[in-house]
Design an enzyme around this catalytic site. Sequence first.
Site, PDB file in Angstrom:
ATOM      1  N   CYS A 239       0.777  -1.248   0.000  1.00  0.00           N
ATOM      2  CA  CYS A 239       0.000   0.000   0.000  1.00  0.00           C
ATOM      3  C   CYS A 239       0.806   1.295   0.000  1.00  0.00           C
ATOM      4  O   CYS A 239       0.560   2.172  -0.829  1.00  0.00           O
ATOM      5  CB  CYS A 239      -0.923   0.023   1.209  1.00  0.00           C
ATOM      6  SG  CYS A 239      -2.243  -1.154   1.063  1.00  0.00           S
TER       7      CYS A 239
HETATM    8  C1  UDX Z   1      -0.714  -0.431   5.725  1.00  0.00           C
HETATM    9  C2  UDX Z   1      -1.606   0.456   6.606  1.00  0.00           C
HETATM   10  O1  UDX Z   1      -1.178   0.386   7.963  1.00  0.00           O
HETATM   11  C3  UDX Z   1      -3.074   0.029   6.462  1.00  0.00           C
HETATM   12  O2  UDX Z   1      -3.915   0.880   7.231  1.00  0.00           O
HETATM   13  C4  UDX Z   1      -3.464   0.085   4.980  1.00  0.00           C
HETATM   14  O3  UDX Z   1      -4.805  -0.335   4.804  1.00  0.00           O
HETATM   15  C5  UDX Z   1      -2.524  -0.768   4.143  1.00  0.00           C
HETATM   16  O4  UDX Z   1      -1.151  -0.358   4.374  1.00  0.00           O
HETATM   17  P1  UDX Z   1       0.309  -2.886   5.885  1.00  0.00           P
HETATM   18  O5  UDX Z   1       0.939  -2.591   4.565  1.00  0.00           O
HETATM   19  O6  UDX Z   1      -0.361  -4.192   6.105  1.00  0.00           O
HETATM   20  O7  UDX Z   1      -0.795  -1.747   6.221  1.00  0.00           O
HETATM   21  O8  UDX Z   1       1.458  -2.809   6.974  1.00  0.00           O
HETATM   22  P2  UDX Z   1       1.899  -1.877   8.187  1.00  0.00           P
HETATM   23  O9  UDX Z   1       1.819  -2.659   9.431  1.00  0.00           O
HETATM   24  O10 UDX Z   1       1.240  -0.562   8.176  1.00  0.00           O
HETATM   25  O11 UDX Z   1       3.476  -1.704   7.858  1.00  0.00           O
HETATM   26  C6  UDX Z   1       3.904  -1.131   6.636  1.00  0.00           C
HETATM   27  C7  UDX Z   1       5.415  -1.057   6.606  1.00  0.00           C
HETATM   28  O12 UDX Z   1       5.909  -0.065   7.482  1.00  0.00           O
HETATM   29  C8  UDX Z   1       6.126  -2.359   6.990  1.00  0.00           C
HETATM   30  O13 UDX Z   1       7.216  -2.582   6.135  1.00  0.00           O
HETATM   31  C9  UDX Z   1       6.604  -2.081   8.401  1.00  0.00           C
HETATM   32  O14 UDX Z   1       7.732  -2.845   8.771  1.00  0.00           O
HETATM   33  C10 UDX Z   1       6.931  -0.597   8.315  1.00  0.00           C
HETATM   34  N1  UDX Z   1       6.880   0.090   9.609  1.00  0.00           N
HETATM   35  C11 UDX Z   1       5.709   0.192  10.296  1.00  0.00           C
HETATM   36  C12 UDX Z   1       8.042   0.677  10.119  1.00  0.00           C
HETATM   37  O15 UDX Z   1       9.117   0.606   9.495  1.00  0.00           O
HETATM   38  N2  UDX Z   1       7.980   1.335  11.318  1.00  0.00           N
HETATM   39  C13 UDX Z   1       6.826   1.449  12.028  1.00  0.00           C
HETATM   40  O16 UDX Z   1       6.853   2.070  13.101  1.00  0.00           O
HETATM   41  C14 UDX Z   1       5.661   0.848  11.502  1.00  0.00           C
END
Ligand code: UDX
Length: 448
Positions: free
Chosen positions: A275
């Site tokens: 996303c």
């Molecule tokens: C995301 C959104 O959170 C969600 O609301 C939307 O509908 C789809 O995109 P998702 O892609 O499943 O969800 O994963 P998410 O848990 O948000 O993590 C995304 C990325 O950010 C991951 O690679 C994660 O490792 C990274 N991340 C997340 C960080 O590097 N640091 C953080 O503090 C949080």
Amino acid sequence: MNRKSDSVSIVGMGYVGLCTAATFASRGIRTVGIDIDDERVQQIRKGKAPLHEPQLDTMLRKAVKSNLLEATTDISQAIDTTTTFLTVGTPSGADGSIDLRYLKTAVADLGKALSKKPGFHLVVVKSTVVPGTTNSVVKHSLEESSGKNVGAELGLCANPEFLKEGTAINDALHPDKIVIGSNDRKSANQLTKLYRRFYGSKPPPVITTNPESAELVKYASNAFLATKISFINTIANIAQQIPGVDVGTIAEAIGLDPRIGSLFLKAGPGYGGSCFHKDLLALINYSKQKGYNPVLFRATEDTNEKQAIRVVSMAEKLLGSLSDKRVAVLGLAFKKDTDDTREAASLRVIESLKKKGAHVVAYDPMAIPNAKKVFSEQIDYAENSHAALKGADCCIIMTEWDQFRKLKAKDFQGYMKTPNIVDARRIYDPHAFSDLSYVAIGVGRGRA
Ligand code: UDX
């Protein structure tokens, strides 16, 4: 079978559609899942999820067994339901704009089926689309293919989802909000009623607005979260230059300010997943077309790309040249507890390692099959962490899997040729690794 007034159909049995279908059925609402992929439909009929998502298999099994969820390739079955959700994918086109091909086909097919339906039918766009799409592309195609009018025999809403992989079922059952964008009260009321039935006495806050605002909420949400990650990664890169400073402490302190909040402040190798990157590209592209260049989001993306390069240069600092060095990459998935490697930082890191002539040996508890689709035989895949570490000159931690957290300094010392560790997920206590050559994102080495 339940009352007809409580039935929904969902077009697109991907990750969002399937989780939405399973949760609707779990609340006693008759649900028809529709997909063009027969193999997928057959699998769902057996109550088996064609993708990995915690709780989904159990929920699907129950839903199919209780006859509350049916799966079909026949979109005309949508007309026996009262509301159809569109959950097909909107991937990135070559210029970053969203590719509406699947949505257009789904809407045209649905419209054709609806031309035969007497009475009102509500169509809900859950797919992520840029502002204006519901009221232009979707509305026009629906009216053309059905011969009916939106606002009269047809209702139309935009209703974005905010599901996270790994917690999608819980997110669907306990969302922090529901956003309903509609042009007319009848459509908004029908969807609100359906959600009231779904959530019962404890409904989440409902924001009712126009379709364009609802569509933008989704992009604003993901752009904010991605920017928050690039922000903390920027602070991490500054912190790393200051001996004795750890970005974790900075994140903890600023997170206590309610204006900032503690979530999404984990520094790391950059965000991945299906996303954030896709939605930021689409938002930038859309905004530029409207005559405004959102430089902040370009910086969010650039920062994210460069974070992977930083990880590789941390390895280079430890090893000197990476040419012909054996580098163990622990973690391929874009986050833990998933097999998804889409836009994962590990892919960018491995790409760069290969360019520098390193010999990559990767291990991930779940994501190797997906990584093989990208790298095939260009890298080696290990059977477990120890096998990946064996004889390695350097190890890079790319995903925060619990099993990697359990590795001790002696595992690295025992198996690696030289225990050089780049902890891009900050999963280890630097003090426990003081005898090793250990660097972590956002940790300034040495004493202040
Ligand atoms: C995301 C959104 O959170 C969600 O609301 C939307 O509908 C789809 O995109 P998702 O892609 O499943 O969800 O994963 P998410 O848990 O948000 O993590 C995304 C990325 O950010 C991951 O690679 C994660 O490792 C990274 N991340 C997340 C960080 O590097 N640091 C953080 O503090 C949080």
